[in-house]
Design an enzyme around this catalytic site. Sequence first.
Site, short mmCIF file in Angstrom:
data_model
loop_
_atom_site.label_atom_id
_atom_site.label_comp_id
_atom_site.label_asym_id
_atom_site.label_seq_id
_atom_site.Cartn_x
_atom_site.Cartn_y
_atom_site.Cartn_z
N ASP A 125 5.37 -6.91 1.35
CA ASP A 125 5.54 -5.59 0.75
C ASP A 125 5.68 -4.60 1.91
O ASP A 125 5.47 -4.96 3.08
CB ASP A 125 4.31 -5.26 -0.10
CG ASP A 125 4.42 -3.93 -0.82
OD1 ASP A 125 5.54 -3.49 -1.10
OD2 ASP A 125 3.36 -3.32 -1.08
N ASP A 127 4.98 -0.48 1.71
CA ASP A 127 3.96 0.58 1.70
C ASP A 127 2.57 -0.01 1.57
O ASP A 127 2.29 -0.80 0.66
CB ASP A 127 4.22 1.55 0.55
CG ASP A 127 5.49 2.36 0.76
OD1 ASP A 127 5.43 3.37 1.48
OD2 ASP A 127 6.54 1.97 0.21
N ASP A 328 -0.20 -5.13 -1.17
CA ASP A 328 -1.42 -4.35 -1.42
C ASP A 328 -1.51 -3.74 -2.81
O ASP A 328 -2.51 -3.13 -3.15
CB ASP A 328 -1.49 -3.20 -0.40
CG ASP A 328 -0.54 -2.07 -0.75
OD1 ASP A 328 0.66 -2.34 -0.95
OD2 ASP A 328 -1.00 -0.92 -0.86
#
Length: 388
Positions: A125, A127, A328
Amino acid sequence: MELKSNHAFPVLTDPVPISKSRLGILSSLLPYSQQGASFSSGKYVSIPRKKPGKLDDVRSNGWLDAMKSSSPPRKKLIMDYTVEVATDDAEIAYCSWMLKYPSALKSFGQITNYAKNKKIAVFLDYDGTLSPIVDDPDHALMSDAMRCAVRNVAKYFPTAIISGRSRDKVFQLIGLTELYYAGSHGMDIMSPVSTTVANDHPDCVKSTDKEGKEVNLFQPAREFIPMIDEVFRTLVENTKEIKGAKVENHKFCASVHYRNVDEKNWPIIAQCVHDILKEYPRLRLTHGRKVLEIRPVIDWNKGKAVEFLLESLGLSSRDDVLPIYIGDDKTDEDAFKLLKKGNQGYGILVSSVPKETNAFYSLRDPSEVMEFLKSLVRWKKNEEARCN
């Protein structure tokens, strides 16, 4: 480049039998019935904003609870534990949580022992994983050291970025041509050309990457682009008076960030999104970290994007492949779930607070992600040196 299609929209439907193909794309994307469709062209639709006193919709349907749960306060009740955690107990709670989701750094030896004689594929991922979470998403920049770490990983392992941002935007932020990119939660994938079934899918078209190499462009929701554009313009107009609200167009989905919105105004922004979605039954809402995301109602997510990329890379039918996915956010859970099923690979959650997750391991923050990526490269170099 103009993308043409002569097939109907795929939509999320009741579960269907799993096909023999591990990818399963053809069995999961079903035609859309035109009944009840709402899609106007031209100018955005102006939806009157409700007054703060009349926000029963978002209170009764659980939107506000979901918004708060994606932005938890320091003091919270953690599932699987019977104690309420205060600020000064946060570290103790985190250490207890790590008994269930151990550190990928401290467990690195176990990971590499399992990875021996296997081909690792890395999925990341952006961000909160490669860059810190910041108030303004335009300022979520990865460090030069992180970029170097990702570049080195890509030298030794097939590496892909799967982000909620548009594919063009995340490429602009990372700027590495060695990677494969999937934007809009996997609804916009640039993958290598191969001889797999993925290349024959009607949503695949031939294209070229930044270096002029031939690639496959997979966009299962491309016919929704005009609708997303229309919703984006409406959201911008209807949230312009809500201080701190920020709307982004990710091509195949639209995001409304409320990180900088006063919490007392969260019901207003939620109701605004709710009222717009009522006009578009073919779109749905998902919750991220202090962001409301509007997406097409199709059976597609980051887990399916991982399957598609593995198929495109020629790795899906092999028993000696170990996918590792690091993310996250809630949207990464679909990928964690995929890898957890049948022990196909390892999901690693990046979080500094305890969360329920389908991941197997954890890392605290992007700095630990960088250290993990560096460790992978060192391990691979040592393995190659031993073989030579």
